[in-house]
Design a protein around this motif. Structure first.
Motif, short mmCIF file in Angstrom:
data_model
loop_
_atom_site.label_atom_id
_atom_site.label_comp_id
_atom_site.label_asym_id
_atom_site.label_seq_id
_atom_site.Cartn_x
_atom_site.Cartn_y
_atom_site.Cartn_z
N PRO A 19 0.81 -1.23 0.00
CA PRO A 19 0.00 0.00 0.00
C PRO A 19 0.84 1.27 0.00
N ALA A 20 2.08 1.22 0.50
CA ALA A 20 2.92 2.42 0.54
C ALA A 20 3.20 2.95 -0.87
N LEU A 21 3.11 2.08 -1.89
CA LEU A 21 3.37 2.52 -3.26
C LEU A 21 2.29 3.46 -3.80
N TRP A 22 1.15 3.47 -3.13
CA TRP A 22 0.04 4.32 -3.58
C TRP A 22 0.46 5.79 -3.67
N ARG A 23 1.30 6.20 -2.76
CA ARG A 23 1.78 7.58 -2.73
C ARG A 23 2.37 7.98 -4.08
N LEU A 24 3.07 7.05 -4.75
CA LEU A 24 3.69 7.33 -6.04
C LEU A 24 2.72 7.16 -7.20
N LEU A 25 1.75 6.27 -7.02
CA LEU A 25 0.90 5.89 -8.16
C LEU A 25 -0.41 6.66 -8.23
N ARG A 26 -0.74 7.32 -7.11
CA ARG A 26 -2.04 8.02 -7.04
C ARG A 26 -2.19 9.06 -8.16
N ARG A 27 -1.18 9.88 -8.32
CA ARG A 27 -1.32 10.99 -9.27
C ARG A 27 -1.51 10.50 -10.71
N PRO A 28 -0.65 9.59 -11.23
CA PRO A 28 -0.89 9.14 -12.61
C PRO A 28 -2.23 8.40 -12.79
N LEU A 29 -2.67 7.67 -11.75
CA LEU A 29 -3.96 6.98 -11.90
C LEU A 29 -5.10 7.99 -11.95
N ARG A 30 -5.01 9.00 -11.09
CA ARG A 30 -6.06 10.03 -11.08
C ARG A 30 -6.11 10.74 -12.44
N LYS A 31 -4.94 11.04 -12.97
CA LYS A 31 -4.88 11.72 -14.27
C LYS A 31 -5.52 10.85 -15.35
N MET A 32 -5.23 9.56 -15.31
CA MET A 32 -5.81 8.67 -16.31
C MET A 32 -7.34 8.68 -16.21
N PHE A 33 -7.87 8.56 -14.97
CA PHE A 33 -9.33 8.50 -14.85
C PHE A 33 -9.98 9.85 -15.13
N ASP A 34 -9.29 10.94 -14.83
CA ASP A 34 -9.83 12.25 -15.23
C ASP A 34 -10.02 12.30 -16.75
N GLY A 35 -9.05 11.77 -17.48
CA GLY A 35 -9.13 11.77 -18.94
C GLY A 35 -10.25 10.88 -19.45
N LEU A 36 -10.51 9.80 -18.73
CA LEU A 36 -11.55 8.84 -19.18
C LEU A 36 -12.97 9.27 -18.80
N ALA A 37 -13.07 10.23 -17.86
CA ALA A 37 -14.38 10.53 -17.27
C ALA A 37 -15.48 10.88 -18.29
N PRO A 38 -15.20 11.75 -19.27
CA PRO A 38 -16.29 12.15 -20.16
C PRO A 38 -16.89 10.99 -20.96
N THR A 39 -16.09 9.95 -21.22
CA THR A 39 -16.60 8.83 -22.03
C THR A 39 -16.70 7.54 -21.22
N TRP A 40 -16.58 7.64 -19.89
CA TRP A 40 -16.50 6.44 -19.07
C TRP A 40 -17.67 5.48 -19.32
N GLU A 41 -18.86 6.02 -19.43
CA GLU A 41 -20.04 5.14 -19.48
C GLU A 41 -20.17 4.38 -20.80
N THR A 42 -19.37 4.76 -21.82
CA THR A 42 -19.40 3.95 -23.04
C THR A 42 -18.74 2.59 -22.79
N ARG A 43 -18.01 2.48 -21.66
CA ARG A 43 -17.32 1.23 -21.32
C ARG A 43 -18.17 0.30 -20.46
N ILE A 44 -19.31 0.78 -20.04
CA ILE A 44 -20.11 0.00 -19.09
C ILE A 44 -21.19 -0.77 -19.85
N GLY A 45 -21.12 -2.10 -19.74
CA GLY A 45 -22.11 -2.93 -20.43
C GLY A 45 -23.19 -3.40 -19.47
N PRO A 46 -24.19 -4.11 -19.99
CA PRO A 46 -25.30 -4.57 -19.14
C PRO A 46 -24.85 -5.52 -18.03
N HIS A 47 -23.71 -6.20 -18.25
CA HIS A 47 -23.21 -7.16 -17.26
C HIS A 47 -22.61 -6.50 -16.03
N HIS A 48 -22.42 -5.20 -16.09
CA HIS A 48 -21.64 -4.48 -15.07
C HIS A 48 -22.11 -4.79 -13.64
#
Ligand SMILES: C[S@@+](CC[C@H](N)C(=O)[O-])C[C@H]1O[C@@H](n2cnc3c(N)ncnc32)[C@H](O)[C@@H]1O
Length: 202
Positions: A19-48
């Protein structure tokens, strides 16, 4: 898997082991999901929600429910529909995701559903705050989960494409780590391709 999905799996594997690695990985993961946010729901299927629905099927109605790593709030809204008396909170690391979730929140639910930016590794929640906590395709931070789920409350973790989900943790480590922290009565659910694990806090 495309690059983003590989990265999400890499971060998940790293953080659940150390879990200590989260400190280093939080920022790039947040950036990735910020970029995906506007189209996120195109990835969600009925099985979700299939396996999560099974995991929640026979639970008593809770008063306070948390959807952790809520993304654009799809699961939080489904929880609000399932539990018409409950207060539902959706928390996500990504401000972009929370902006989308707030934008999509139907006005009739605004009185009992809210979305907040927050980090699952250090939540601004009180101890034992939620009777039901749900994680859908989300990295578990075990210590915080043990702190915020109420005694006798339920934790459900679902993975919409089972072991093929980019953010995936197998049942064995989930049972082991949660078991160490006072969770018991584990149950597994499968509604292919989705899987879920449910546990009760003692
Ligand atoms: C794969 S998406 C799943 C979104 C949503 N639960 C769903 O099923 O559609 C993972 C989400 O978890 C969020 N997340 C990742 N790490 C987090 C953390 N430490 N705290 C809160 N949210 C986090 C991401 O920003 C992203 O929105």
């Amino acid at each position: 898997m495309i690059d983003g999905q590989r990265f999400a799996r890499l971060v998940t594997d790293a953080v659940v082991r150390r879990p200590a690695l989260w400190r280093l990985l939080r920022r790039p993961l947040r950036k990735m999901f910020d970029g995906l946010a506007p189209t996120w729901e195109t990835r969600i299927g009925p099985h979700h929600l299939w396996a999560l629905d099974l995991a929640l099927e026979d639970l008593p109605a809770p008063g306070r429910v948390l959807d952790l790593g809520t993304g654009t709030g799809v699961v939080a809204l489904a929880l609000a529909e399932r539990y018409p008396e409950a207060e539902v909170v959706g928390i996500d690391l990504s401000p972009g995701m929370i902006e989308e979730a707030r934008r999509k929140l139907p006005p009739e639910l605004a009185g009992r559903v809210r979305f907040e930016v927050g980090d699952a590794s250090a939540l601004d929640c009180t101890d034992d705050e939620f009777e039901v906590v749900v994680l859908s395709n989300m990295i578990p931070f075990y210590d915080e989960l043990a702190r915020i789920v109420a005694s006798g409350g339920t934790l459900a973790l679902s993975f919409s494409r089972g072991s093929e989900t980019p953010i995936y943790v197998a049942p064995e480590p989930l049972r082991r780590e949660l078991g160490r922290r006072g969770f018991a009565e584990f149950a597994e659910f499968s509604a292919p391709p989705a899987t879920a694990l449910r546990a009760r806090k003692g």
